[in-house]
Enzyme design. Structure first.
Site, PDB file in Angstrom:
ATOM      1  CG  HIS A   1      86.281 -45.621   3.050  1.00 58.00           C
ATOM      2  ND1 HIS A   1      87.455 -46.428   4.155  1.00 58.00           N
ATOM      3  CD2 HIS A   1      85.458 -45.763   3.283  1.00 58.00           C
ATOM      4  CE1 HIS A   1      87.081 -46.101   5.274  1.00 58.00           C
ATOM      5  NE2 HIS A   1      86.286 -45.897   4.666  1.00 58.00           N
TER       6      HIS A   1
ATOM      7  CD  GLU B   1      86.088 -45.907   8.665  1.00 63.50           C
ATOM      8  OE1 GLU B   1      87.704 -44.977   8.568  1.00 63.50           O
ATOM      9  OE2 GLU B   1      85.085 -45.971   7.907  1.00 63.50           O
TER      10      GLU B   1
ATOM     11  CG  ASN C   1      88.118 -42.090   0.571  1.00 60.92           C
ATOM     12  OD1 ASN C   1      87.626 -42.120   0.990  1.00 60.92           O
ATOM     13  ND2 ASN C   1      88.606 -41.425  -0.755  1.00 60.92           N
TER      14      ASN C   1
ATOM     15  CE  LYS D   1      86.064 -36.746   2.428  1.00 64.94           C
ATOM     16  NZ  LYS D   1      86.165 -37.485   1.598  1.00 64.94           N
TER      17      LYS D   1
HETATM   18  N1  GLY Z   1      86.100 -40.477   5.970  1.00 68.05           N
HETATM   19  C1  GLY Z   1      87.434 -39.680   4.959  1.00 68.05           C
HETATM   20  C2  GLY Z   1      87.688 -38.673   4.977  1.00 68.05           C
HETATM   21  O1  GLY Z   1      87.239 -38.110   6.008  1.00 68.05           O
HETATM   22  O2  GLY Z   1      88.467 -37.952   4.238  1.00 68.05           O
END
Ligand code: GLY
Length: 343
Positions: free
Chosen positions: A236, A173, A233, A131
């Site tokens: 989140h 995390e 998530n 991402k």
């Molecule tokens: N931080 C969540 C993902 O990389 O999808």
């Protein structure tokens, strides 16, 4: 750099190396490289490499995640005469990794990307999984691409000098990853809390590798978040609402995620999905590592922020819930049930 593992993310191959900080910063062989970093990391980068490097360094912080900085990096690459086979090397935390990856994905339709994350959060999450992006129109990560690095250099040695708050932000995390898919990591987080808190290097290395592998299994199966990547998530939706209501900066991302993990399992229990014992276990582990499990914020304000988030995504928010450790599912939930676990 001998210790590596290769992950296959869609059409991309990502070679992940576990190494020392000096190895992580090495100039890639036979390539021109533009280093991208920030004002916090730059002195360390220059001290370790010991020679002048072509580098773009943004002012440290979330505010740097803007289009004009991407343009700056692209211009610098152009001025240096970087070709498509040359590379951009991101050295820093999540912001630097997201931006370097975004710039690399655009430069000549995609140049070689190397990432050397220096924070726990970036090592176990932001730098891995493809991402990329910047903030746009007032929303976080609104514009970006999927572009996994071809090389990811993980140096747990960077963690020894990481400020406590940053460290705890990443640990949230790690706890999430253990809940999603690693009972051994869960036990380790419980039994080795002291070694973790004192940043014992063997503990860091173990924790990062295990956590990393959880994310690796998920992103190999679903790079573009069409199904199970959404499980990452967990906590989140709650965390983003808390960050928005409390004001960004008051809670670090990982602290907000930790609170969100607790809210997510409480919601799961309220819906009859998981036993009370799982809620207690989660609460105990979070408290062992010093996280707050109550936000002190107004539940109605938190719910309102969640709905704004929902609008942004132009659809219904499905909550990530758990039936217990390693049993995760997605479900839409009535507002009154969400409200009942917001405190
Ligand atoms: N931080 C969540 C993902 O990389 O999808």
């Amino acid at each position: 750099m001998s210790d590596f593992k290769t992950y296959h993310l869609g059409e991309y191959t990502c070679r992940v190396t576990f190494c020392t900080p000096a190895e992580a910063l090495q100039v890639p062989a036979q390539k021109k490289a533009l280093y991208i970093s920030d004002s916090n990391v730059l002195p360390q980068l220059q001290a370790i490499v010991g020679q002048p490097l072509p580098v773009v360094a943004f002012k440290a912080g979330e505010e740097a995640k803007i289009w004009s900085n991407i343009e700056l990096a692209l211009m610098r690459g152009f001025d240096l005469g970087l070709g498509r086979d040359d590379c951009m090397v991101g050295v820093g935390g999540g912001v630097v990794c997201d931006m370097t990856a975004f710039a690399a994905s655009l430069y000549m339709r995609g140049c070689t990307l190397v990432l050397a994350p220096t924070t726990l959060l970036a090592m176990v999450d932001a730098a891995f999984g493809g991402k990329t992006g910047i903030n746009f129109g007032g929303y976080k990560n609104m514009v970006g691409t999927f572009y996994p690095s071809s090389e990811l250099r993980i140096a747990p040695g960077f963690l020894s000098t990481l400020p406590e708050r940053e460290f705890r932000s990443g640990l949230g995390e790690v706890i999430k990853h253990a809940m999603l898919d690693d009972p051994e990591l869960w036990t380790f987080l419980h039994d080795s809390a002291r070694s973790i808190q004192s940043r014992d290097m063997a503990a860091m290395e173990y924790m990062v590798r295990r956590s990393f592998d959880v994310k690796g299994r998920v992103v190999e199966a679903d790079l573009r978040e069409e199904n199970i990547r959404a499980h990452l998530n967990l906590g989140h939706t709650f965390a983003h609402a808390l960050e928005a209501v409390a004001g960004f900066g008051l809670w670090s991302h990982g602290e907000a995620v930790a609170w969100g993990l607790h809210a997510a399992v409480r919601l799961s229990h309220r819906l009859g999905l998981c036993p009370k014992s799982w809620v207690s276990e989660v609460e105990q582990l979070l408290q062992l590592h010093g996280y707050r499990t109550q936000s002190g914020e107004n539940p109605a304000a938190l719910l309102h922020a969640m709905k704004q988030d929902k609008k942004k995504k132009a659809g219904q928010v499905r909550f990530v819930l758990q039936e217990g450790p390693c049993k995760t599912l997605l479900r839409t939930v009535a507002e009154e049930d969400v409200l009942a676990v917001l405190d």
